[in-house]
Motif scaffolding. Structure first.
Motif, mmCIF file in Angstrom:
data_model
loop_
_atom_site.group_PDB
_atom_site.id
_atom_site.type_symbol
_atom_site.label_atom_id
_atom_site.label_comp_id
_atom_site.label_asym_id
_atom_site.label_seq_id
_atom_site.Cartn_x
_atom_site.Cartn_y
_atom_site.Cartn_z
ATOM 1 N N VAL A 1 -18.696 -33.704 14.564
ATOM 2 C CA VAL A 1 -20.416 -34.487 14.888
ATOM 3 C C VAL A 1 -21.055 -33.067 13.328
ATOM 4 C CG1 VAL A 1 -21.786 -34.231 16.145
ATOM 5 C CG2 VAL A 1 -19.767 -34.379 16.793
ATOM 6 N N HIS A 2 -22.068 -34.176 12.823
ATOM 7 C CA HIS A 2 -22.428 -32.856 12.411
ATOM 8 C C HIS A 2 -24.236 -33.614 11.725
ATOM 9 C CE1 HIS A 2 -23.817 -30.469 8.885
ATOM 10 N NE2 HIS A 2 -24.834 -31.452 8.312
ATOM 11 N N THR A 3 -25.247 -32.362 13.109
ATOM 12 C CA THR A 3 -26.968 -32.858 13.398
ATOM 13 C C THR A 3 -27.223 -32.390 12.775
ATOM 14 O OG1 THR A 3 -25.548 -33.561 15.282
ATOM 15 C CG2 THR A 3 -27.966 -33.577 15.342
ATOM 16 N N THR B 1 -31.089 -36.496 11.495
ATOM 17 C CA THR B 1 -29.645 -36.869 11.010
ATOM 18 C C THR B 1 -28.534 -36.398 12.047
ATOM 19 O OG1 THR B 1 -29.370 -35.517 9.422
ATOM 20 C CG2 THR B 1 -30.362 -37.488 8.606
ATOM 21 N N THR B 2 -27.748 -37.405 12.457
ATOM 22 C CA THR B 2 -26.542 -37.371 12.656
ATOM 23 C C THR B 2 -25.238 -37.974 12.682
ATOM 24 O OG1 THR B 2 -25.142 -36.707 15.366
ATOM 25 C CG2 THR B 2 -27.119 -38.707 15.167
ATOM 26 N N ASP C 1 -23.389 -43.655 11.778
ATOM 27 C CA ASP C 1 -24.669 -42.482 11.443
ATOM 28 C C ASP C 1 -25.363 -42.367 11.821
ATOM 29 O OD1 ASP C 1 -23.348 -41.184 9.922
ATOM 30 O OD2 ASP C 1 -23.283 -42.116 7.669
ATOM 31 N N GLU D 1 -29.053 -27.036 11.631
ATOM 32 C CA GLU D 1 -28.689 -27.841 11.465
ATOM 33 C C GLU D 1 -27.290 -27.278 12.604
ATOM 34 O OE1 GLU D 1 -26.337 -28.428 8.695
ATOM 35 O OE2 GLU D 1 -25.746 -26.472 7.499
ATOM 36 N N SER E 1 -23.542 -28.812 16.008
ATOM 37 C CA SER E 1 -22.779 -30.100 16.068
ATOM 38 C C SER E 1 -23.505 -30.098 17.549
ATOM 39 C CB SER E 1 -21.448 -29.437 16.134
ATOM 40 O OG SER E 1 -21.163 -28.422 17.404
ATOM 41 N N ASP E 2 -24.570 -30.801 18.082
ATOM 42 C CA ASP E 2 -25.099 -31.791 19.135
ATOM 43 C C ASP E 2 -24.622 -33.415 19.186
ATOM 44 O OD1 ASP E 2 -26.328 -32.971 20.927
ATOM 45 O OD2 ASP E 2 -28.240 -31.008 20.799
ATOM 46 N N ALA E 3 -24.253 -33.543 19.469
ATOM 47 C CA ALA E 3 -24.034 -35.368 19.165
ATOM 48 C C ALA E 3 -25.108 -35.731 20.508
ATOM 49 C CB ALA E 3 -22.456 -35.352 20.341
ATOM 50 N N LEU E 4 -26.124 -35.685 20.361
ATOM 51 C CA LEU E 4 -27.604 -36.230 21.341
ATOM 52 C C LEU E 4 -26.925 -36.435 22.598
ATOM 53 C CD1 LEU E 4 -28.745 -37.413 17.925
ATOM 54 C CD2 LEU E 4 -29.353 -34.540 19.452
#
Length: 745
Positions: free
Chosen positions: A576-578, A613-614, A630, A589, A591-594
């Motif tokens: 996960v990259h936010t 962006t995620t 994405d 930035e 690793s929050d998956a929202l």
């Protein structure tokens, strides 16, 4: 570890192994008492000890002050007492556990606002214990309980013996201070000493009586506590004492009678206090004679009994008799007679379907109680029930008859009947007809081979939700036919989980989980279809989902992998990259998956343009479809006084696929595209959709006509990817890309 530390550690361990000390607390983490439950209050609250850098505890709590850890609880108190005993043992190698315990307990420092059940005799003081030569036996005094009424109570005396471990006689001045259950001073002479001074010879003993007279308590019932303090020659000996003055209570005799009319030992019962002095209490009385006497404070109780024909086999016959309201206002006898119970008869309209799980239960709630319980039986056929005592007129009693019948591996009947009631059923009969059942064909998808999964089906009443059995996983994909009962206004929730490879203990981890948003009502006689974990999985937005701002914190709470039927849920991500940008500059930035479980983003309060962006990825071994999603959202935002939804959008792609996420290769297909969020409906300014057949290397614009796009399905074993760029009429921009949306077959 140096030699001195090793020697101290060895001494501590040896002492801990041989000295039977118990640790009380002077803080909320745990409690001590005047008996073996805790005869000293120790450094258990905010205890500071040397840190072990890199240890789990050091990582959890951090060093404060530097080089030390500060923690509360008996996990800190116990080793400190053991260490105190070790130091004392080093000073007096010939002392046994009794002397060590006596010296540590006698030399404590009392806290002014604590009583024996909170601190025992007091807080351990090692320096005082090292000089202690006089100890008390016993180290604490418990007078037990004096039964109500108290006008005829007899004073009770217990002996405290002082032992002089020194080489010279010592004269002690004795004093006693006492408090009532409220913490106020106890009445005069509630606790009295037989002498005010006492001489204890060197190496010898001397005793004094401590007497309690509970007649003097007036109308204040509960636990009275006292401290006897003996002082002399620079020493003091503290001894805690307690007595309980019983509140109004009565003898209740319970008799249990089996189906044969004889007393039975094969019963299980409990009494739960719901009002009065017994509120919050719980008892499980039992005697093999079939008669048991219990002492109960005045009040109201729920009385629940199960009588078994064979305790090892419920199919031999189980009688469940419940009295939701038992008012105890005097000595009384209550008889529970299995012969008053009547049969339970619940069937489904398919004789080939066999019961696999039944869960009759009830829920009794009120201002001071909330009791939910049931009975463990294998089938309704062997169960009989009865309501005992008066009706419940408060509207707080609910009953449920829950059962599951199965035919083969892919047909099941889920039943939940009952609801709010004044009386629990004395016997119950319901033969369900086809018109009483809704049929739901449930697709259980899996795009990766070799997967297993299961369904959870639970009914709901307005007052009380149901429960679902945990079944063994089944091979995926598959379709199960679920018949749901519709009488009594039952609503149903269906959930699905995909399981991974079982571990060494046979437990299969959850890889994906999807469920209804809320329980649904179904119509009897009607047929429905729903699919889980299938179709194109991607972001979903609703009124309750999205990106929001509260003050100066931006957080996400939306599913990035809602399944093709729109079920929200959870799936395991490999990465996960936010990233959050503010006015074109990267702010942070993580690793929050929202999904609502992240910490969110703290931002400046003034207005700015943000781009969030995620990118989330799944292992193809978990799922071959929607392996990467994405998303990007650009919007204006400033500080808010309340939680405010931010103007973001997404697009949902809903082609027709099978339960593996595949569709006939190379055919022309119409794929519906639905915009959700801020740009939905008349607020949509523009929607541009692209398709890719090479994993996103190249993209081809695909016109949207009448809410759909037309594409050529990918070749066999190949996939297609979708991208949608969305702009609302306020200029907020959103983009979503789903890789490996579906495959050709």
């Amino acid at each position: 570890m140096n030699r001195q530390m090793k020697r101290a550690y060895a001494t501590t361990v040896a002492a801990a192994a041989t000295v039977a000390l118990t640790a009380g607390m002077t803080g909320p983490a745990s409690a001590g008492g005047p008996t073996a439950a805790g005869e000293t209050g120790t450094a258990g609250k905010g205890t500071t000890a040397a840190a072990a850098p890199g240890s789990v505890i050091e990582q959890e709590v951090g060093q404060n002050p530097e080089g030390y850890l500060t923690i509360s609880g008996t996990s800190m108190a116990a080793p400190h007492v053991a260490g105190a005993a070790a130091i004392l043992k080093q000073r007096h190698p010939d002392w046994t556990y009794a002397e060590l315990k006596g010296a540590l307990t006698a030399s404590t420092l009392g806290g002014p606002n604590y009583r024996p059940y909170e601190q025992g005799s007091g807080r351990v003081a090692v320096d005082r214990a090292l000089a202690q030569t006089v100890v008390a036996e016993p180290v604490s005094v418990n007078f037990g309980e004096q039964q109500w009424p108290h006008a005829d109570d007899t004073p009770v005396a217990k002996e405290i013996t002082y032992r002089n471990l020194g080489t010279t006689d010592i004269t002690l001045d004795l004093a006693v201070t006492a408090t009532d259950p409220k913490g106020d001073p106890a009445p005069a002479d509630f606790f009295t000493l037989g002498a005010r001074t006492l001489t204890v010879p060197a190496g010898g003993r001397a005793s004094v009586d401590l007497t309690t007279d509970t007649r003097l308590g007036g109308t204040v019932d509960g636990t009275y506590s006292a401290y006897v303090v003996a002082t002399g020659e620079g020493q003091s000996v503290r001894t805690a004492a307690v007595v309980k003055r019983e509140a109004e209570a009565y003898d209740v005799t319970l008799k249990f009678v089996g189906r044969d009319g004889l007393p039975t030992p094969d019963y299980w019962s409990y009494l739960s206090g719901i009002a009065g002095d017994g509120r919050g209490s719980y008892r499980e009385p039992h005697d093999a004679s079939g008669t048991v006497k219990v002492r109960l404070p005045k009040g109201t109780y729920l009385f629940d009994t199960t009588i078994s024909e064979d305790p090892e086999d419920s199919r031999a016959g189980t009688d469940w008799l419940v009295q939701p309201r038992l008012d105890v206002t005097g000595d009384m006898t209550v008889t529970v007679d299995a012969r008053t119970a009547k049969p339970v008869d619940i069937t489904v309209p398919d004789s080939a379907a066999k019961p696999t799980w039944v869960a009759p239960r009830y829920w009794y709630a009120g201002e001071d109680h909330n009791i939910e319980t049931g009975v463990d039986v294998d089938s309704f056929d062997s169960l009989r029930t009865a309501h005992l005592g008066p009706e419940v007129t408060t509207g707080s009693l609910n009953q449920q008859w829950i059962g599951v019948w199965q035919k083969g591996t892919d047909t099941e009947y889920d039943v939940m009947l009952g609801g709010n009631t004044r009386k629990l059923a004395t016997g119950y009969r319901k033969h369900l007809r086809p018109a009483d059942l809704a049929t739901v064909k449930v697709g259980m998808g899996a795009s990766a081979p070799g997967k297993q999964g299961r369904l959870f089906v639970a009914g709901y009443f307005p007052e009380l939700g149901g429960i679902s059995p945990i079944t063994d996983p089944l091979d995926l994909p598959r379709t199960r036919t679920v018949h749901l009962s519709t009488p009594d206004n039952t609503k149903w929730d269906i959930a699905f989980e995909q399981n991974g490879t079982p571990d060494e203990e046979g437990t299969a981890p959850t890889e994906s989980f999807y469920t209804f948003d809320e329980p649904r009502a179904f119509k009897g006689g009607a047929t429905y279809e729903t699919r889980f974990n299938g179709g194109v999985l991607g972001p979903r937005l609703s009124r309750a989902e999205g990106i929001s701002r509260d003050g100066d914190t931006i957080t996400g709470e939306l599913p990035l992998h809602a399944d093709g039927d729109g079920h929200a849920g959870w799936t395991r991500y490999d990465s996960v990259h936010t990233t959050l940008y503010r006015n074109g500059v990267k702010l942070t930035e993580n690793s929050d998956a929202l999904d609502g479980n992240g910490e969110g983003f703290t931002v400046p309060s003034d207005a700015a343009t943000y781009r969030l962006t995620t990118s989330v990825r799944r292992d193809p071994a978990l799922a071959t479809t929607s392996t990467r999603v994405d998303a990007s959202w650009t919007f204006r935002s400033e500080t808010s006084t309340t939680r405010t939804q931010l103007p973001i959008s997404t697009a949902r792609f809903t082609p027709e696929t099978d339960l593996t996420g595949r569709t006939p290769a190379d055919r022309t297909a119409v794929v519906p595209v639905t915009v959700q969020g801020a740009a939905a409906g008349n607020n949509l300014k523009s929607l541009t959709v692209y398709a890719s057949y090479d994993g996103g290397t190249t993209w081809k614009k695909t016109p949207v006509k009448n809410g759909s796009i037309t594409v050529k399905n990918p070749a066999k074993t190949k996939s297609i990817a979708f991208r949608a760029n969305i702009t609302d009429k306020q200029g907020n921009r959103s983009s979503v890309t789903v890789y490996d949306a579906y495959f050709g077959k």
